[in-house]
Design an enzyme around this catalytic site. Structure first.
Site, short mmCIF file in Angstrom:
data_model
loop_
_atom_site.label_atom_id
_atom_site.label_comp_id
_atom_site.label_asym_id
_atom_site.label_seq_id
_atom_site.Cartn_x
_atom_site.Cartn_y
_atom_site.Cartn_z
N MET A 123 10.46 39.24 38.11
CA MET A 123 10.80 38.41 36.96
C MET A 123 9.60 37.58 36.50
SD MET A 123 13.71 38.13 35.24
CE MET A 123 15.11 38.29 36.35
N HIS A 457 18.74 32.54 37.03
CA HIS A 457 18.29 31.74 38.17
C HIS A 457 19.40 31.71 39.22
CE1 HIS A 457 15.72 29.48 34.98
NE2 HIS A 457 15.12 30.59 35.40
N ASN A 491 14.68 32.63 45.27
CA ASN A 491 15.64 31.61 44.86
C ASN A 491 16.88 31.60 45.74
OD1 ASN A 491 13.83 31.17 42.77
ND2 ASN A 491 15.02 32.34 41.27
#
Length: 524
Positions: A123, A457, A491
């Site tokens: 990403m 996210h 993440n």
């Protein structure tokens, strides 16, 4: 260790790049082999496609981010039809939906905008480059403040973070001033309107060279360096399994997507840094299944709108000459529509949200020429309020051994729901978005909540924790509980309820994990 370690890194985004760089810099005899399932999009590995000036070339790069599913590019990549699935529908530019509607698609009815990138740089080849730091309860409680500040500073260095990008913009200063007036008395000192930190390098013409995983890799992709001599990147190479024996990781089995052949690569350390869905999927497929794997999924929900800046208010703060200079500078780089980015950061207790305000000369969608705001010479802002998701074990991804996805892995079903806590905060954020709009101008697009998954996210699915109590996947240094020399990154490790863009946080966490495992491998 007495011998030079071999380190396998799964995933080539900013997190995988962080591990590769820190480990090679701290272990002068180590070798890093990085595996990426998608193709290399740019001449410089992992560079941001936002920097491609030609619109057609940029779009081709984004389409190729569908990796081995990039239908029309299969022949150019040398991939036989027999080893790939059908093409995927593109979600946002450079991403593909996990539930693409075809055979082997994931099941994401409760999280419909779930998407991923499959390319060198992950990403990081497509991201907005927004790099705000977490604050208050967004920080991870078991990392003390002094260490956390050091980790954030190192993450900012690796990502080329700029705190004053666009700070010389008169438009940006005016937007910040109007927001400060609109929120007067509400925000604590130091948490009022300001310029959003972004990752990139300012250019002489006033534009930005946006950062991708390439800036994190740094010396690893520069000819003639010691690090480059010990670094190998394999694109279009899918990691099928993490090999382990009695809790000790021994390597990875990979598939060359060009030929369909498989091989096992021995490794002394494996770092899995694909993304928040495919990393836990790989662990599950490898028989590594902590109780919390895939659970506690969070994102930050986004309420967005578009506003035409009010000419009378702007003219009180920006001269005609300043406006002309701004537009002339922006005309030098028409391929990049963002002229300035302001924000109101997260703060507690009164503003547990993050607002981003992106200025551009034109709205992000075609506007009817008859619309009163059409052709607004002062431009527009696209605004978004980030709203946190409170972690719950009920939210997450499940894997089905009885159903295979398009790559042959146990298929995914995402389970996710908003609770009254999120709904209340979404309502508050919507009201605050109206307050911000009232300070700046008039709505061109009314506030609306984007579908679940739209933030891109995704956090919590491999969350880190202070104790192996079944609520976390990894220890405070990103090591998977119960497994020797297996780390996870990305993440998915973030255990807190966050409203900020998570890349900076995840790079900081990766720096911590890399430093600790480097010391262990060095025998310190």
């Amino acid at each position: 260790m007495t011998t030079a370690p071999t380190i396998a890194v799964v995933g080539s985004g900013p997190i995988g790049a962080t591990y590769a760089r820190v480990l090679l810099e701290k272990l002068p005899d180590a070798r890093v082999v990085m595996f990426e399932a998608g193709p290399q999009l740019t001449d410089r590995p992992g560079a941001s496609v936002r920097n491609i000036a030609d619109p057609q070339e940029k779009e081709r790069a984004r389409e190729r981010a569908q990796g081995p599913q990039a239908g029309q590019y299969r022949a150019a990549l040398g991939i036989p039809d027999s080893v790939v699935a059908e093409g995927m529908f593109t979600a946002r530019g450079g991403t593909h939906l996990l539930d693409f509607g075809g055979p082997g698609a994931a099941h994401t009815a409760q999280f419909p905008a779930a998407a991923a990138s499959t390319n060198v740089g992950g990403m990081g080849a497509h991201w907005t480059c927004a790099t705000p730091a977490p604050s208050f309860s967004e920080r991870i409680g078991f990392i003390d403040d002094d260490e956390w500040d050091d980790l954030i500073a190192e993450a900012e260095r690796l990502l080329h973070v700029r705190h004053a990008a666009f700070a010389d913009s008169a438009i940006s200063a005016a937007i910040s001033s109007l927001l400060a007036d609109g929120f007067a008395g509400m925000l604590p000192d130091g948490y009022g309107p300001s310029t959003l930190p972004v990752a990139g390098d300012p250019q002489p013409d006033g534009s930005m060279a946006w950062a991708g995983a390439d800036v994190v890799l740094g010396p690893l992709i520069e000819a003639g360096t010691s690090e480059a001599a010990r670094f190998t990147l394999h694109d279009l190479t899918l990691v099928r399994r993490i090999e382990h024996d009695g809790g000790r990781v021994t390597g990875v089995t990979v598939e060359d997507l060009r030929t369909g052949t498989h091989r096992t690569v021995p490794a002394d350390l494996v770092v899995v840094a694909a993304d928040s869905f495919r990393s836990p999927q790989l662990l599950w497929a490898s028989g590594i299944r902590p109780a919390a794997l895939g659970r506690y999924l969070t994102e930050h929900h986004v309420v967005i709108s578009t506003v035409a800046l009010d000419g009378e208010r702007m003219a009180r703060l920006v001269s005609e000459d300043e406006l002309a200079r701004e537009l002339a500078r922006r005309a030098l780089n028409p391929a990049d529509p963002v002229g300035a980015v302001n924000r109101i950061p997260f703060s507690e207790p009164g503003h547990p949200f993050s607002l981003q305000v992106m200025y551009a000369e034109n709205p992000p969608f075609p506007l009817d020429p008859a619309h009163p705001a059409a052709g607004n010479r002062w431009g527009y802002v696209n605004m978004g309020y980030g709203v946190r998701k409170h972690p719950r074990v009920e939210d997450g991804v499940r894997f089905d051994e009885g159903e295979r996805d398009y790559r042959g892995f146990p298929n995914m079903t995402i389970e996710y729901a908003l609770t009254p806590a999120e709904e209340a905060e979404i309502a508050q954020a919507t009201a605050l978005l109206r307050r911000a709009a009232g300070a700046l101008g008039d709505f061109v697009a009314e506030p609306r909540l984007l579908p679940n998954g739209s933030s891109l996210h995704y956090m919590g699915t491999m969350r880190m924790g202070a104790a192996d109590d079944g609520t976390s996947v990894a220890d405070p240094y990103s090591r998977v509980w119960g497994y020797s020399h297996l780390l996870v990154g990305g993440n998915g490790l973030i255990p807190t309820a966050n409203t900020v863009n998570p890349t900076l946080t995840s790079v900081a966490i990766a720096v911590r994990g890399a430093r600790r495992v480097a010391a262990e491998l060095a025998g310190n």
